[in-house]
Design an enzyme around this catalytic site. Structure first.
Site, PDB file in Angstrom:
ATOM      1  N   LEU A  85       0.835  -1.202   0.000  1.00 39.79           N
ATOM      2  CA  LEU A  85       0.000   0.000   0.000  1.00 39.79           C
ATOM      3  C   LEU A  85       0.871   1.255   0.000  1.00 39.79           C
ATOM      4  O   LEU A  85       0.694   2.154  -0.814  1.00 39.79           O
ATOM      5  CB  LEU A  85      -0.904  -0.024   1.239  1.00 39.79           C
ATOM      6  CG  LEU A  85      -1.821   1.164   1.470  1.00 39.79           C
ATOM      7  CD1 LEU A  85      -2.889   1.246   0.383  1.00 39.79           C
ATOM      8  CD2 LEU A  85      -2.509   1.061   2.842  1.00 39.79           C
ATOM      9  N   SER A  86       1.877   1.308   0.905  1.00 42.68           N
ATOM     10  CA  SER A  86       2.646   2.552   1.104  1.00 42.68           C
ATOM     11  C   SER A  86       3.543   2.897  -0.083  1.00 42.68           C
ATOM     12  O   SER A  86       4.025   2.025  -0.795  1.00 42.68           O
ATOM     13  CB  SER A  86       3.543   2.409   2.335  1.00 42.68           C
ATOM     14  OG  SER A  86       2.797   2.033   3.446  1.00 42.68           O
ATOM     15  N   GLU A  87       3.768   4.195  -0.220  1.00 40.76           N
ATOM     16  CA  GLU A  87       4.704   4.707  -1.231  1.00 40.76           C
ATOM     17  C   GLU A  87       5.592   5.747  -0.570  1.00 40.76           C
ATOM     18  O   GLU A  87       5.313   6.191   0.553  1.00 40.76           O
ATOM     19  CB  GLU A  87       3.926   5.344  -2.388  1.00 40.76           C
ATOM     20  CG  GLU A  87       3.014   4.341  -3.077  1.00 40.76           C
ATOM     21  CD  GLU A  87       2.247   4.930  -4.249  1.00 40.76           C
ATOM     22  OE1 GLU A  87       2.427   6.143  -4.551  1.00 40.76           O
ATOM     23  OE2 GLU A  87       1.469   4.181  -4.861  1.00 40.76           O
TER      24      GLU A  87
ATOM     25  N   GLY B  57       5.855   8.860  -1.054  1.00 35.30           N
ATOM     26  CA  GLY B  57       5.169  10.115  -0.728  1.00 35.30           C
ATOM     27  C   GLY B  57       3.853   9.917   0.005  1.00 35.30           C
ATOM     28  O   GLY B  57       3.185  10.873   0.368  1.00 35.30           O
ATOM     29  N   SER B  58       3.418   8.673   0.181  1.00 40.09           N
ATOM     30  CA  SER B  58       2.122   8.442   0.836  1.00 40.09           C
ATOM     31  C   SER B  58       2.206   7.286   1.817  1.00 40.09           C
ATOM     32  O   SER B  58       2.232   6.126   1.418  1.00 40.09           O
ATOM     33  CB  SER B  58       1.020   8.177  -0.202  1.00 40.09           C
ATOM     34  OG  SER B  58       1.340   7.054  -0.986  1.00 40.09           O
TER      35      SER B  58
ATOM     36  N   TRP C 253       8.691   0.142   1.346  1.00 34.25           N
ATOM     37  CA  TRP C 253       8.548  -0.444   2.692  1.00 34.25           C
ATOM     38  C   TRP C 253       7.769  -1.751   2.707  1.00 34.25           C
ATOM     39  O   TRP C 253       7.026  -1.994   3.659  1.00 34.25           O
ATOM     40  CB  TRP C 253       7.828   0.506   3.660  1.00 34.25           C
ATOM     41  CG  TRP C 253       8.217   1.922   3.735  1.00 34.25           C
ATOM     42  CD1 TRP C 253       7.431   2.980   3.444  1.00 34.25           C
ATOM     43  CD2 TRP C 253       9.468   2.467   4.190  1.00 34.25           C
ATOM     44  NE1 TRP C 253       8.102   4.151   3.686  1.00 34.25           N
ATOM     45  CE2 TRP C 253       9.362   3.854   4.134  1.00 34.25           C
ATOM     46  CE3 TRP C 253      10.669   1.893   4.624  1.00 34.25           C
ATOM     47  CZ2 TRP C 253      10.389   4.714   4.493  1.00 34.25           C
ATOM     48  CZ3 TRP C 253      11.696   2.730   4.978  1.00 34.25           C
ATOM     49  CH2 TRP C 253      11.552   4.119   4.911  1.00 34.25           C
TER      50      TRP C 253
ATOM     51  N   ASN D 113      -7.426  -2.722   9.542  1.00 36.05           N
ATOM     52  CA  ASN D 113      -8.068  -2.697  10.868  1.00 36.05           C
ATOM     53  C   ASN D 113      -7.819  -4.012  11.598  1.00 36.05           C
ATOM     54  O   ASN D 113      -7.606  -4.043  12.806  1.00 36.05           O
ATOM     55  CB  ASN D 113      -9.580  -2.484  10.747  1.00 36.05           C
ATOM     56  CG  ASN D 113      -9.919  -1.046  10.412  1.00 36.05           C
ATOM     57  OD1 ASN D 113      -9.089  -0.157  10.585  1.00 36.05           O
ATOM     58  ND2 ASN D 113     -11.128  -0.820   9.914  1.00 36.05           N
TER      59      ASN D 113
ATOM     60  N   GLU E   2       1.632  -0.209   9.881  1.00 43.28           N
ATOM     61  CA  GLU E   2       0.171  -0.424   9.930  1.00 43.28           C
ATOM     62  C   GLU E   2      -0.550   0.718  10.665  1.00 43.28           C
ATOM     63  O   GLU E   2      -1.482   0.491  11.440  1.00 43.28           O
ATOM     64  CB  GLU E   2      -0.155  -1.809  10.504  1.00 43.28           C
ATOM     65  CG  GLU E   2       0.400  -2.901   9.606  1.00 43.28           C
ATOM     66  CD  GLU E   2      -0.274  -4.233   9.733  1.00 43.28           C
ATOM     67  OE1 GLU E   2      -1.451  -4.288  10.089  1.00 43.28           O
ATOM     68  OE2 GLU E   2       0.409  -5.231   9.465  1.00 43.28           O
TER      69      GLU E   2
HETATM   70  C1  LIG Z   1       9.834  -2.007   8.594  1.00 42.89           C
HETATM   71  C2  LIG Z   1       8.630  -1.476   7.894  1.00 42.89           C
HETATM   72  C3  LIG Z   1       7.747  -2.369   7.299  1.00 42.89           C
HETATM   73  C4  LIG Z   1       6.625  -1.894   6.606  1.00 42.89           C
HETATM   74  N1  LIG Z   1       5.805  -2.778   5.951  1.00 42.89           N
HETATM   75  C5  LIG Z   1       4.823  -2.302   5.133  1.00 42.89           C
HETATM   76  C6  LIG Z   1       4.082  -3.197   4.291  1.00 42.89           C
HETATM   77  O1  LIG Z   1       4.260  -4.422   4.308  1.00 42.89           O
HETATM   78  N2  LIG Z   1       3.158  -2.655   3.449  1.00 42.89           N
HETATM   79  C7  LIG Z   1       2.917  -1.323   3.377  1.00 42.89           C
HETATM   80  O2  LIG Z   1       2.074  -0.912   2.587  1.00 42.89           O
HETATM   81  N3  LIG Z   1       3.606  -0.451   4.168  1.00 42.89           N
HETATM   82  C8  LIG Z   1       4.549  -0.909   5.034  1.00 42.89           C
HETATM   83  N4  LIG Z   1       5.276  -0.034   5.823  1.00 42.89           N
HETATM   84  C9  LIG Z   1       4.993   1.389   5.731  1.00 42.89           C
HETATM   85  C10 LIG Z   1       4.359   1.961   7.007  1.00 42.89           C
HETATM   86  O3  LIG Z   1       3.042   1.514   7.120  1.00 42.89           O
HETATM   87  C11 LIG Z   1       4.521   3.474   6.945  1.00 42.89           C
HETATM   88  O4  LIG Z   1       5.888   3.772   7.150  1.00 42.89           O
HETATM   89  C12 LIG Z   1       3.655   4.169   7.981  1.00 42.89           C
HETATM   90  O5  LIG Z   1       2.301   4.042   7.651  1.00 42.89           O
HETATM   91  C13 LIG Z   1       4.012   5.645   8.133  1.00 42.89           C
HETATM   92  O6  LIG Z   1       4.089   6.280   6.900  1.00 42.89           O
HETATM   93  P1  LIG Z   1       5.360   7.214   6.562  1.00 42.89           P
HETATM   94  O7  LIG Z   1       6.553   6.398   6.804  1.00 42.89           O
HETATM   95  O8  LIG Z   1       5.163   7.761   5.209  1.00 42.89           O
HETATM   96  O9  LIG Z   1       5.307   8.364   7.636  1.00 42.89           O
HETATM   97  P2  LIG Z   1       4.441   9.717   7.546  1.00 42.89           P
HETATM   98  O10 LIG Z   1       3.045   9.391   7.154  1.00 42.89           O
HETATM   99  O11 LIG Z   1       5.190  10.707   6.740  1.00 42.89           O
HETATM  100  O12 LIG Z   1       4.443  10.161   9.057  1.00 42.89           O
HETATM  101  C14 LIG Z   1       5.540  10.862   9.657  1.00 42.89           C
HETATM  102  C15 LIG Z   1       5.099  11.341  11.038  1.00 42.89           C
HETATM  103  O13 LIG Z   1       4.008  12.266  10.874  1.00 42.89           O
HETATM  104  C16 LIG Z   1       2.919  11.855  11.672  1.00 42.89           C
HETATM  105  N5  LIG Z   1       1.655  12.188  10.987  1.00 42.89           N
HETATM  106  C17 LIG Z   1       1.329  11.993   9.680  1.00 42.89           C
HETATM  107  N6  LIG Z   1       0.087  12.388   9.451  1.00 42.89           N
HETATM  108  C18 LIG Z   1      -0.416  12.840  10.622  1.00 42.89           C
HETATM  109  C19 LIG Z   1      -1.663  13.365  11.042  1.00 42.89           C
HETATM  110  N7  LIG Z   1      -2.691  13.498  10.195  1.00 42.89           N
HETATM  111  N8  LIG Z   1      -1.812  13.720  12.345  1.00 42.89           N
HETATM  112  C20 LIG Z   1      -0.784  13.568  13.221  1.00 42.89           C
HETATM  113  N9  LIG Z   1       0.409  13.075  12.892  1.00 42.89           N
HETATM  114  C21 LIG Z   1       0.590  12.701  11.612  1.00 42.89           C
HETATM  115  C22 LIG Z   1       3.075  10.343  11.828  1.00 42.89           C
HETATM  116  O14 LIG Z   1       2.412   9.861  12.989  1.00 42.89           O
HETATM  117  C23 LIG Z   1       4.593  10.221  11.923  1.00 42.89           C
HETATM  118  O15 LIG Z   1       4.998  10.419  13.251  1.00 42.89           O
HETATM  119  C24 LIG Z   1       6.383  -0.503   6.553  1.00 42.89           C
HETATM  120  C25 LIG Z   1       7.265   0.383   7.177  1.00 42.89           C
HETATM  121  C26 LIG Z   1       8.380  -0.072   7.819  1.00 42.89           C
HETATM  122  C27 LIG Z   1       9.337   0.897   8.429  1.00 42.89           C
END
Ligand SMILES: Cc1cc2nc3c(=O)[nH]c(=O)nc-3n(C[C@H](O)[C@H](O)[C@H](O)COP(=O)(O)OP(=O)(O)OC[C@H]3O[C@@H](n4cnc5c(N)ncnc54)[C@H](O)[C@@H]3O)c2cc1C
Length: 389
Positions: A135-137, A139-140, A166, A250, A373
């Site tokens: 799901l994640s990218e 930028g998102s 990720w 969820n 998640e």
């Molecule tokens: C080891 C690892 C495994 C992963 N596995 C998967 C996977 O299998 N599949 C997948 O799709 N993704 C996966 N992910 C991605 C993971 O779900 C995301 O890293 C996570 O959702 C956070 O997104 P971001 O890294 O872009 O941080 P950002 O969204 O940029 O967040 C940065 C900070 O801003 C805060 N923030 C952002 N928006 C708000 C808001 N509206 N209000 C308050 N605070 C906010 C966040 O809480 C965080 O502290 C993985 C990540 C890691 C590190």
């Protein structure tokens, strides 16, 4: 007043049925025997040996909720939670491998797959095929639906273009649930879930991340360059991928709660054993009241976290609303895991800070629980929305 059968007293949440207990014990014994000796090497090499993955399939923990008719365990979501918890006591990297396979990928296939998809994919997921959930990218992340990966209809197929970041299990997986937008002008209502196989043209697994914790679990980039996906590989309906994503996550976050309570249990177990052995000032450090109280507090927090996780899982299995409870169990258990692992490092003293002892790894592994998640801030947002509207 006589007690009717339907009014039997409620069962304690942590009371396991005979079948649940046997299952949990068999997974824990396996973890102790087959995983524990490999933990340090897997962490250092950032790799899970293929032979261990094969044994996880033989054990039956890679297809827990796959119906018996498709060769799986035909068990409940709660069984997945027990397996992830038991494995994570020994190695949270193996915990997340099994967690993503069951609570995200198989869960989505069982729930959203039509008969053709179930027939084609579920038997292999239970037998020998690992899945990933993309799901994640770059930028998102938290704003997952702002994804830029696109899908367009071409020559009677779907063509995917974009990148995912990720993605857990990506190195080992052969099946990927990939979310892409088919009509960006429709916003999140264009998001669609596709089943992509490793061999599909235009699809490559990219760079593997070098991580702080859960190092043996692979986390990679995925690249889609006009990747061709058959029409029959849309999971759920076109434009309904946002529902697949939200509802699966969820449930998935209860699995992360399970990973975190398993980790905390592992750290507490090491702390108790060590403080009974280690002598300072002429006696075991466990005899100092300050240490006893720290351990008692950690055990209390862990029990509270376990109750939240089990309750969310049992609500889900009994088809009752569990959104708030799932968010609460994830945020709380990930914070407890970090605190208990940190305490374990403290109680090991200098030995807690080196790799010859197991607790520094658990401390590193704990951090991820507050990130993937849905970060802790996002869990709080979910909880607040339910409370405040
Ligand atoms: C080891 C690892 C495994 C992963 N596995 C998967 C996977 O299998 N599949 C997948 O799709 N993704 C996966 N992910 C991605 C993971 O779900 C995301 O890293 C996570 O959702 C956070 O997104 P971001 O890294 O872009 O941080 P950002 O969204 O940029 O967040 C940065 C900070 O801003 C805060 N923030 C952002 N928006 C708000 C808001 N509206 N209000 C308050 N605070 C906010 C966040 O809480 C965080 O502290 C993985 C990540 C890691 C590190």
């Amino acid at each position: 007043m006589t007690t009717q059968h339907s009014e039997l007293p409620a069962q304690p949440l942590t009371r396991l049925s005979e079948d649940e207990q046997l299952f949990r014990d068999s997974v824990y014994e396996f973890a102790d025997r087959e995983i524990r000796p490999l933990v340090r090497e897997m962490d250092e090499q950032a790799k899970i040996p293929k032979a261990l993955i094969d044994k996880l399939f033989d054990l039956g923990v890679m297809g827990i909720e796959v119906p018996d008719s498709f060769g799986g365990g035909g068990a409940s979501f709660f069984h997945s939670v027990l397996a992830v918890e038991a494995l994570s006591r020994v190695d949270p990297s193996i915990g997340v491998l099994v967690d993503v396979q069951n609570t995200l990928v198989i869960n989505a296939l069982v729930r959203w797959g039509n008969e053709d998809i179930r027939k084609r994919y579920l038997p292999k997921m239970a037998a020998d095929t690992i899945g990933a959930y993309a799901l994640s990218e770059a930028g998102s992340g938290s704003d997952a639906f702002a994804m830029t990966t696109r899908a367009a209809e071409r020559d009677g197929e779907w063509a995917l273009t974009g990148r995912k970041l990720w993605i857990t299990n990506a190195n080992e997986a052969d099946v990927f649930i990939v979310f892409a937008n088919v009509s960006p002008e429709a916003g999140y209502r264009g998001i669609t879930a596709f089943l992509v196989e490793r061999g599909f043209s235009g699809f490559t697994v990219g760079k593997k991340e070098d991580k702080l914790g859960i190092r043996a679990s692979s986390t990679c980039e995925l690249l889609f360059d006009d990747c061709r996906v058959p029409r029959a590989n849309v999971l759920g309906e076109v434009g309904k991928g946002y529902k697949v994503a939200i509802e699966t996550l969820n449930e998935g976050r209860i699995g992360i709660g399970a990973q975190m309570i398993g980790l905390a249990q592992g750290a507490l177990h090491h702390a108790i054993a060590y403080t009974r052995e280690r002598k300072q000032f002429g006696k075991a450090i466990a005899e100092f009241q300050a240490v006893q109280h720290q351990i008692a507090r950690a055990a209390t927090e862990l029990e509270a976290a376990r109750l939240l996780v089990y309750n969310a899982a049992r609500l889900r299995d009994s088809r009752q609303p569990f959104l708030t409870e799932a968010a609460m169990c994830k945020i709380f258990s990930s914070e407890v895991a970090e605190r208990v692992a940190s305490l374990a490092v403290n109680l090991f003293g200098g030995y807690g800070f080196v790799k010859d002892y197991p607790v520094e790894k658990l401390y590193r592994d704990a951090k991820i629980g507050q990130i993937y998640e849905g970060t802790s801030n996002l869990q709080l947002q979910t909880i607040a929305k339910q409370l405040l509207g």
